[in-house]
Design a protein around this motif. Structure first.
Motif, PDB file in Angstrom:
ATOM      1  N   LEU A   1      73.257  32.713  79.520  1.00  0.00           N
ATOM      2  CA  LEU A   1      71.855  33.074  79.721  1.00  0.00           C
ATOM      3  C   LEU A   1      71.733  34.503  80.242  1.00  0.00           C
ATOM      4  O   LEU A   1      70.865  35.267  79.819  1.00  0.00           O
ATOM      5  CB  LEU A   1      71.194  32.093  80.694  1.00  0.00           C
ATOM      6  N   PHE A   2      72.614  34.870  81.148  1.00  0.00           N
ATOM      7  CA  PHE A   2      72.613  36.228  81.701  1.00  0.00           C
ATOM      8  C   PHE A   2      72.940  37.268  80.635  1.00  0.00           C
ATOM      9  O   PHE A   2      72.258  38.281  80.508  1.00  0.00           O
ATOM     10  CB  PHE A   2      73.614  36.321  82.862  1.00  0.00           C
ATOM     11  N   TRP A   3      74.012  37.026  79.854  1.00  0.00           N
ATOM     12  CA  TRP A   3      74.462  38.034  78.893  1.00  0.00           C
ATOM     13  C   TRP A   3      73.449  38.273  77.784  1.00  0.00           C
ATOM     14  O   TRP A   3      73.281  39.411  77.331  1.00  0.00           O
ATOM     15  CB  TRP A   3      75.832  37.674  78.325  1.00  0.00           C
ATOM     16  N   VAL A   4      72.779  37.231  77.356  1.00  0.00           N
ATOM     17  CA  VAL A   4      71.765  37.434  76.311  1.00  0.00           C
ATOM     18  C   VAL A   4      70.578  38.214  76.882  1.00  0.00           C
ATOM     19  O   VAL A   4      70.065  39.128  76.234  1.00  0.00           O
ATOM     20  CB  VAL A   4      71.340  36.100  75.668  1.00  0.00           C
ATOM     21  N   ALA A   5      70.167  37.889  78.096  1.00  0.00           N
ATOM     22  CA  ALA A   5      69.073  38.645  78.730  1.00  0.00           C
ATOM     23  C   ALA A   5      69.481  40.114  78.900  1.00  0.00           C
ATOM     24  O   ALA A   5      68.676  41.028  78.677  1.00  0.00           O
ATOM     25  CB  ALA A   5      68.711  38.024  80.075  1.00  0.00           C
ATOM     26  N   HIS A   6      70.719  40.337  79.269  1.00  0.00           N
ATOM     27  CA  HIS A   6      71.240  41.696  79.421  1.00  0.00           C
ATOM     28  C   HIS A   6      71.191  42.444  78.081  1.00  0.00           C
ATOM     29  O   HIS A   6      70.773  43.607  78.025  1.00  0.00           O
ATOM     30  CB  HIS A   6      72.673  41.625  79.958  1.00  0.00           C
ATOM     31  N   ALA A   7      71.600  41.781  77.009  1.00  0.00           N
ATOM     32  CA  ALA A   7      71.572  42.391  75.677  1.00  0.00           C
ATOM     33  C   ALA A   7      70.135  42.678  75.234  1.00  0.00           C
ATOM     34  O   ALA A   7      69.880  43.708  74.609  1.00  0.00           O
ATOM     35  CB  ALA A   7      72.265  41.476  74.664  1.00  0.00           C
ATOM     36  N   GLU A   8      69.224  41.791  75.565  1.00  0.00           N
ATOM     37  CA  GLU A   8      67.812  41.986  75.171  1.00  0.00           C
ATOM     38  C   GLU A   8      67.227  43.258  75.767  1.00  0.00           C
ATOM     39  O   GLU A   8      66.386  43.905  75.135  1.00  0.00           O
ATOM     40  CB  GLU A   8      66.966  40.795  75.630  1.00  0.00           C
ATOM     41  N   ARG A   9      67.652  43.593  76.966  1.00  0.00           N
ATOM     42  CA  ARG A   9      67.104  44.782  77.623  1.00  0.00           C
ATOM     43  C   ARG A   9      67.420  46.071  76.869  1.00  0.00           C
ATOM     44  O   ARG A   9      66.746  47.078  77.061  1.00  0.00           O
ATOM     45  CB  ARG A   9      67.583  44.856  79.075  1.00  0.00           C
ATOM     46  N   THR A  10      68.414  46.049  75.996  1.00  0.00           N
ATOM     47  CA  THR A  10      68.719  47.236  75.191  1.00  0.00           C
ATOM     48  C   THR A  10      67.701  47.438  74.077  1.00  0.00           C
ATOM     49  O   THR A  10      67.618  48.526  73.518  1.00  0.00           O
ATOM     50  CB  THR A  10      70.122  47.131  74.550  1.00  0.00           C
TER      51      THR A  10
ATOM     52  N   ARG B   1      70.413  30.845  64.254  1.00  0.00           N
ATOM     53  CA  ARG B   1      69.223  31.500  63.690  1.00  0.00           C
ATOM     54  C   ARG B   1      69.034  32.885  64.303  1.00  0.00           C
ATOM     55  O   ARG B   1      68.679  33.844  63.612  1.00  0.00           O
ATOM     56  CB  ARG B   1      67.971  30.655  63.928  1.00  0.00           C
ATOM     57  N   ILE B   2      69.284  33.008  65.598  1.00  0.00           N
ATOM     58  CA  ILE B   2      69.121  34.300  66.274  1.00  0.00           C
ATOM     59  C   ILE B   2      70.096  35.331  65.710  1.00  0.00           C
ATOM     60  O   ILE B   2      69.726  36.497  65.522  1.00  0.00           O
ATOM     61  CB  ILE B   2      69.285  34.134  67.802  1.00  0.00           C
TER      62      ILE B   2
ATOM     63  N   ALA C   1      62.213  38.017  68.724  1.00  0.00           N
ATOM     64  CA  ALA C   1      61.690  37.910  70.089  1.00  0.00           C
ATOM     65  C   ALA C   1      61.224  36.480  70.378  1.00  0.00           C
ATOM     66  O   ALA C   1      61.480  35.944  71.467  1.00  0.00           O
ATOM     67  CB  ALA C   1      60.546  38.896  70.302  1.00  0.00           C
ATOM     68  N   GLY C   2      60.556  35.860  69.418  1.00  0.00           N
ATOM     69  CA  GLY C   2      60.103  34.476  69.605  1.00  0.00           C
ATOM     70  C   GLY C   2      61.267  33.508  69.729  1.00  0.00           C
ATOM     71  O   GLY C   2      61.252  32.608  70.574  1.00  0.00           O
ATOM     72  N   SER C   3      62.286  33.695  68.903  1.00  0.00           N
ATOM     73  CA  SER C   3      63.468  32.827  68.974  1.00  0.00           C
ATOM     74  C   SER C   3      64.197  33.005  70.300  1.00  0.00           C
ATOM     75  O   SER C   3      64.687  32.031  70.884  1.00  0.00           O
ATOM     76  CB  SER C   3      64.422  33.121  67.821  1.00  0.00           C
ATOM     77  N   LEU C   4      64.257  34.225  70.779  1.00  0.00           N
ATOM     78  CA  LEU C   4      64.924  34.471  72.061  1.00  0.00           C
ATOM     79  C   LEU C   4      64.164  33.834  73.219  1.00  0.00           C
ATOM     80  O   LEU C   4      64.781  33.282  74.140  1.00  0.00           O
ATOM     81  CB  LEU C   4      65.108  35.977  72.288  1.00  0.00           C
ATOM     82  N   ARG C   5      62.829  33.885  73.176  1.00  0.00           N
ATOM     83  CA  ARG C   5      62.036  33.213  74.223  1.00  0.00           C
ATOM     84  C   ARG C   5      62.327  31.714  74.221  1.00  0.00           C
ATOM     85  O   ARG C   5      62.539  31.110  75.281  1.00  0.00           O
ATOM     86  CB  ARG C   5      60.547  33.474  74.021  1.00  0.00           C
ATOM     87  N   ARG C   6      62.358  31.117  73.031  1.00  0.00           N
ATOM     88  CA  ARG C   6      62.677  29.684  72.921  1.00  0.00           C
ATOM     89  C   ARG C   6      64.100  29.402  73.397  1.00  0.00           C
ATOM     90  O   ARG C   6      64.353  28.416  74.080  1.00  0.00           O
ATOM     91  CB  ARG C   6      62.488  29.189  71.480  1.00  0.00           C
ATOM     92  N   TRP C   7      65.033  30.292  73.032  1.00  0.00           N
ATOM     93  CA  TRP C   7      66.430  30.105  73.412  1.00  0.00           C
ATOM     94  C   TRP C   7      66.586  30.093  74.933  1.00  0.00           C
ATOM     95  O   TRP C   7      67.294  29.261  75.484  1.00  0.00           O
ATOM     96  CB  TRP C   7      67.304  31.195  72.782  1.00  0.00           C
ATOM     97  N   HIS C   8      65.907  31.022  75.602  1.00  0.00           N
ATOM     98  CA  HIS C   8      65.995  31.057  77.070  1.00  0.00           C
ATOM     99  C   HIS C   8      65.399  29.788  77.688  1.00  0.00           C
ATOM    100  O   HIS C   8      65.995  29.198  78.593  1.00  0.00           O
ATOM    101  CB  HIS C   8      65.302  32.298  77.636  1.00  0.00           C
ATOM    102  N   ALA C   9      64.246  29.368  77.196  1.00  0.00           N
ATOM    103  CA  ALA C   9      63.619  28.161  77.743  1.00  0.00           C
ATOM    104  C   ALA C   9      64.501  26.931  77.510  1.00  0.00           C
ATOM    105  O   ALA C   9      64.760  26.151  78.431  1.00  0.00           O
ATOM    106  CB  ALA C   9      62.237  27.954  77.110  1.00  0.00           C
ATOM    107  N   ILE C  10      64.978  26.774  76.289  1.00  0.00           N
ATOM    108  CA  ILE C  10      65.829  25.626  75.966  1.00  0.00           C
ATOM    109  C   ILE C  10      67.163  25.744  76.694  1.00  0.00           C
ATOM    110  O   ILE C  10      67.735  24.743  77.148  1.00  0.00           O
ATOM    111  CB  ILE C  10      66.024  25.506  74.443  1.00  0.00           C
ATOM    112  N   GLY C  11      67.662  26.964  76.851  1.00  0.00           N
ATOM    113  CA  GLY C  11      68.912  27.179  77.583  1.00  0.00           C
ATOM    114  C   GLY C  11      68.825  26.673  79.009  1.00  0.00           C
ATOM    115  O   GLY C  11      69.739  26.003  79.497  1.00  0.00           O
ATOM    116  N   TRP C  12      67.714  26.963  79.676  1.00  0.00           N
ATOM    117  CA  TRP C  12      67.549  26.463  81.046  1.00  0.00           C
ATOM    118  C   TRP C  12      67.400  24.948  81.061  1.00  0.00           C
ATOM    119  O   TRP C  12      67.886  24.279  81.983  1.00  0.00           O
ATOM    120  CB  TRP C  12      66.380  27.155  81.747  1.00  0.00           C
TER     121      TRP C  12
END
Length: 154
Positions: free
Chosen positions: A27-36, A109-110, A124-135
């Protein structure tokens, strides 16, 4: 003298640490990558998460299960009759179902969406879902750890 119960329990705990660390850090690494804001970098990070699942998550599930059952048997616990063991197994299964049926397909899919840099809105929509489902997938794992350590419910 080290008992077989202690060895199985140690093996179980080492597997839990590797498994839960991998699941949580994803969860951390994907959020970190998104910030780029670089879809290629996000796709690369997600490919790394998928690879880490193969190397750590899947073997972790097998080792957690085998060592946990062995420890319970060596310790004289009736697995489904002990609340904290049965509850932890339930949390583990719940997390696995969420991962297998929702999170893993979304990860693939991402990777595809990240390769299609023109459709950043879908990514962006898939990543939002991924974070929610990830938690949703990780939280029961942390609850299982708490149940095991606290031996709750008794």
């Amino acid at each position: 003298m080290i008992t077989s119960y202690a060895l199985y329990k140690l093996l179980h705990l080492v597997a839990v640490v590797l498994f839960l660390g991998n699941a949580t850090l994803g969860l951390f690494w994907v959020a970190h990558a998104e910030r780029t804001r670089d879809p290629a970098f996000v796709g690369h990070a997600m490919q790394g998460i998928i690879r880490a699942d193969r190397w750590f998550t899947t073997p972790g599930v097998i080792l957690i299960t085998a060592a946990g059952i062995a420890a319970a048997m060596a310790g004289g616990y009736r697995i489904l009759a002990v609340g904290w063991i049965a509850g932890s197994i339930g949390m583990f299964i719940l997390s696995g179902l969420v991962f297998g049926f929702a999170l893993a397909p979304l990860q693939k899919r991402i990777v595809v969406e990240a390769g299609n840099a023109a459709d950043t809105e879908a990514l962006a929509g898939s990543l939002r879902r991924w974070h929610a489902i990830g938690w949703v997938a990780v939280t029961p794992l942390w609850l299982a750890v708490a149940m095991m350590v606290l031996k709750w419910p008794g």
